[in-house]
Design an enzyme around this catalytic site. Sequence first.
Site, PDB file in Angstrom:
ATOM      1  N   HIS A 147      -8.380   1.100   1.638  1.00  0.00           N
ATOM      2  CA  HIS A 147      -8.163   1.009   3.091  1.00  0.00           C
ATOM      3  C   HIS A 147      -9.091   1.978   3.837  1.00  0.00           C
ATOM      4  CE1 HIS A 147      -4.922  -0.486   6.078  1.00  0.00           C
ATOM      5  NE2 HIS A 147      -6.060  -0.268   6.710  1.00  0.00           N
TER       6      HIS A 147
ATOM      7  N   GLU B  77       0.838  -1.203   0.000  1.00  0.00           N
ATOM      8  CA  GLU B  77       0.000   0.000   0.000  1.00  0.00           C
ATOM      9  C   GLU B  77       0.871   1.250   0.000  1.00  0.00           C
ATOM     10  OE1 GLU B  77      -2.870  -0.114   3.151  1.00  0.00           O
ATOM     11  OE2 GLU B  77      -3.849  -1.910   2.421  1.00  0.00           O
TER      12      GLU B  77
END
Length: 531
Positions: A281, A263
């Site tokens: 997220h 990420e």
Amino acid sequence: MAPKVLISDKLSDAAVQIFKDRGIDVDFKPDLGKDKDALLKVIGDYDGLAIRSATKATAKIIEAAKNLKVIGRAGIGTDNIDKEAASKAGIIVMNTPFGNMITTAEHAIAMMFAVARQIPEASTSTHAGKWEKSKFMGVELTGKTLGVIGAGNIGGIVCDRARGLKMKVLAYDPFLGEEKAEKMGVKKVDLAELLAHADFITLHVPFTDQTANILSRENIAKMKKGVRIINCARGGLVDEEALAEALKSGHVAGAAFDVFAVEPATDSPLFNLPNVVVTPHLGAATTEAQENVALQVAEQMSDYLLTGAVSNALNMPSVTAEEAKVMGPWIELAGHLGNFTGQMTDEPIKAINILYDGEASSMNLEALTAATIAGIMKKVNPDTNMVSAPVIAKERGIQVSTTKQDQSGTFDGYIKVTVVTGKRERSVAGTVFSDGKPRFIQIKGINIDAEIGEHMVYTTNEDVPGIIGALGQTMGDNGVNIANFTLGRKEAKGEAIALLYVDEPVPAKALDALIATGKFTQVKPLTFDVR
């Protein structure tokens, strides 16, 4: 002087106000965390650092944070904090695991609905002016079997919501007891059974060595055909390449992912596959959750800096404000006992054994043990504290064991510390009197009653006449004033010890003079951090 806290990421004004209302000097610089060089220059001025995910508390930042005592993360994930470096530096790392539990659980449920009914794809199609009603045939959740991997705080909420949707729930969690599972209304199973029978699988575990790739290629192959997988926990729990292949083959009917192995996720094997719902997220991304975690971290950090209370620490036993009040003298005692054995031990330590008796055995033993180890390790590093000490002990291969027992003697409770080296064992015991003052009550198996002072002298000798006179005369001749004096012996004319509590550090000439009398087999100056 008031503690000083830096907030280097965006936190709510209410969180900032909490620090101010508690009497803490706070600097709110919400963009500073993005500039690591600027942060490096100022971090040494602060006792506390409050962050979200933008600030990276690296080993370099921590090394420069000479006054830092606590890092508070508003949220669950602490991947942006070098916890090992923080622990070695004696800095507590806190997070806020409960502030976004409901939000994250709700997101998992929403993702399950979305993948069951193909809502994102249907929405995109309809926005494009198409009317593909027959294309987006979904499945009901009612009556389906949900497999929950990890039935802790968030997973437990998901279980509750799923039961409300009339789903059958299977839970895989090594820490879930049968009685707890029954109360939750779920069936506790092993992972193999969950994989074989679940129509939907949702993950709610942290990323650890044990959980990494828990849904591996092998485990995905064991799943029921047509399963749908939801991951709103942590990236790296699922083999994304293997899952993509299973989606393409039709073995897995759909997936909904909020987290990814890398990420920010700008590319993933799961992207652009049919019936795969992805979000960036967003598990904790609600206004309520963001406010909750901000307020929670401000309260936790304030409590620690002002009262010593520890909540939701990842590298330190939790100690409530009430425990801190009651345990304060006992934590001080544990430190003194450790400090005594540390100062008396010159060989490498192999093991530390701690006995908790009576009243002491009912307290927070993790905190007491950490304080004991810190006292012992201070000889190695004077800056050692309850956070860094267990790390140092582990690095040195020292085995630490604890034992509890019911009240067994004159005192309501006591702590006994035994240090084991390759040559000998050395033990000391102490208690806390009703006046709240720690006392030594036994050294080397010899009973004593010794007040603990900042400067002390420990001696061993044969129990013969003239010892008291020699100690008093020698100290007097060298200008040392004795505040308190304790003697103890095993038996008449056997081994004896003395502890002198003196007003100032004992000069080397006084120690040499004691040895020169020929009456003492050991003379050792000691220092203690007395509050």
